[in-house]
Design a protein around this motif. Sequence first.
Motif, PDB file in Angstrom:
ATOM      1  N   SER A 117      49.630  43.789  57.798  1.00 39.44           N
ATOM      2  CA  SER A 117      48.183  43.885  57.571  1.00 39.44           C
ATOM      3  C   SER A 117      47.728  45.336  57.529  1.00 39.44           C
ATOM      4  CB  SER A 117      47.427  43.131  58.669  1.00 39.44           C
ATOM      5  OG  SER A 117      47.671  41.751  58.616  1.00 39.44           O
ATOM      6  N   THR A 118      48.235  46.124  58.452  1.00 37.62           N
ATOM      7  CA  THR A 118      47.887  47.548  58.485  1.00 37.62           C
ATOM      8  C   THR A 118      48.306  48.236  57.192  1.00 37.62           C
ATOM      9  OG1 THR A 118      48.123  47.609  60.895  1.00 37.62           O
ATOM     10  CG2 THR A 118      48.217  49.711  59.736  1.00 37.62           C
ATOM     11  N   CYS A 120      48.707  46.854  54.285  1.00 34.31           N
ATOM     12  CA  CYS A 120      47.873  46.366  53.184  1.00 34.31           C
ATOM     13  C   CYS A 120      46.520  47.070  53.149  1.00 34.31           C
ATOM     14  CB  CYS A 120      47.649  44.864  53.311  1.00 34.31           C
ATOM     15  SG  CYS A 120      49.090  43.878  52.882  1.00 34.31           S
ATOM     16  N   LEU A 121      45.904  47.223  54.294  1.00 33.68           N
ATOM     17  CA  LEU A 121      44.598  47.881  54.348  1.00 33.68           C
ATOM     18  C   LEU A 121      44.713  49.342  53.931  1.00 33.68           C
ATOM     19  CD1 LEU A 121      43.262  46.281  57.656  1.00 33.68           C
ATOM     20  CD2 LEU A 121      42.521  45.780  55.311  1.00 33.68           C
ATOM     21  N   ASP A 125      43.012  51.089  50.478  1.00 38.15           N
ATOM     22  CA  ASP A 125      42.245  52.342  50.464  1.00 38.15           C
ATOM     23  C   ASP A 125      42.806  53.318  49.432  1.00 38.15           C
ATOM     24  OD1 ASP A 125      40.462  51.544  52.412  1.00 38.15           O
ATOM     25  OD2 ASP A 125      41.604  52.425  54.058  1.00 38.15           O
ATOM     26  N   TRP A 134      45.535  42.810  48.536  1.00 35.80           N
ATOM     27  CA  TRP A 134      44.693  41.677  48.909  1.00 35.80           C
ATOM     28  C   TRP A 134      45.436  40.360  48.765  1.00 35.80           C
ATOM     29  CZ3 TRP A 134      40.430  42.854  51.481  1.00 35.80           C
ATOM     30  CH2 TRP A 134      39.932  44.158  51.336  1.00 35.80           C
ATOM     31  N   LEU A 137      47.402  40.206  51.892  1.00 40.24           N
ATOM     32  CA  LEU A 137      46.506  39.869  53.000  1.00 40.24           C
ATOM     33  C   LEU A 137      46.162  38.378  53.006  1.00 40.24           C
ATOM     34  CD1 LEU A 137      44.094  42.948  52.990  1.00 40.24           C
ATOM     35  CD2 LEU A 137      45.580  42.243  54.884  1.00 40.24           C
TER      36      LEU A 137
END
Length: 318
Positions: A117-118, A120-121, A125, A134, A137
């Motif tokens: 998740s980290t 992906c975020l 960005d 996404w 995610l």
Amino acid sequence: MSFLSTRRKASRIVLELDDVHLGKLLKSLRTTTRSGAIASTDLRVVQIADFLKHPSQDWDRHTFRLAVLAHFLAETPVPSRWAEREPDSATALALHAWSEVFRARATGNAEGASRASTNCLRAADLAPLDPTPWIVLLEIARLERHRAAETFYVWNELLLRDRWNRDAYLSMMRYLTPDEAGSRLQVLEFVDSLRSRMPVNAPCAATELTSQVLHYQSIRTRGGVEGLMARAYWTDVYVTAALDRASQHWTQPSFLSHAAALADLNTLAYALMSADRHREALPVFRAIGGAVTTWPWRFEGDPLTAFQRAQGRAEAGR
């Protein structure tokens, strides 16, 4: 894809489908692995980074290639090594995250989901137009059974970037099944809504048929009288209509042009054979040209054997 040849091609499991360039990369990666070179991991990182260094705005193709590579490399240190070497590469981070998801599904151990998740975020960005972070995610939301509000937030962000992304719709459809966080009614409503507004040859065109195959397989899994009567499912008027539409259009030259079109044709061939529409399945098998996908055939046992058996029955017209 070529739909004109009537000569049967040798069938085999083909991860890359008809993506010739991706197929060459996978062959090269296998060769590097077999060579036993001390620095084989780093060599494979270089090969992948070079292949993906200029991601196009063809998000359908980009998504497909990352999905195949993430699956292919899930049990190797290659994705994590690339992410370590290039922490500002959105593609490297997305590939690492997706490989973690594939590994979690294979092992039943989701301890890497937080790290995924980290990544992906961070990737989102770095590449705000790329839908791939996404998509991953959304896979993580399914894996960890996130609340509907969180999942639909990811879903909406995804659609803003790629309106008809195949992986997005198939993943969301599966999230809405009774096996995950929804119900059969929710799946039907989702499919009805999609059918009414999507282009008929969109990359996500097989969402409805995929949901039907999944439901058919779930009925058979229940066993008993219901399982024995599962074949009757294909006589439902709505199910028949979906099969009619796909059978009529999908094998037309250039009708399906998205990266995973051959995978959708495998789904169609399986559905037609399950519905005892063997003659209609024959041109679909010809269009597939021997490029076999593990799903949905693995439900019948060894996927390659199941495919070959079904193909033989279609050719015999029985």
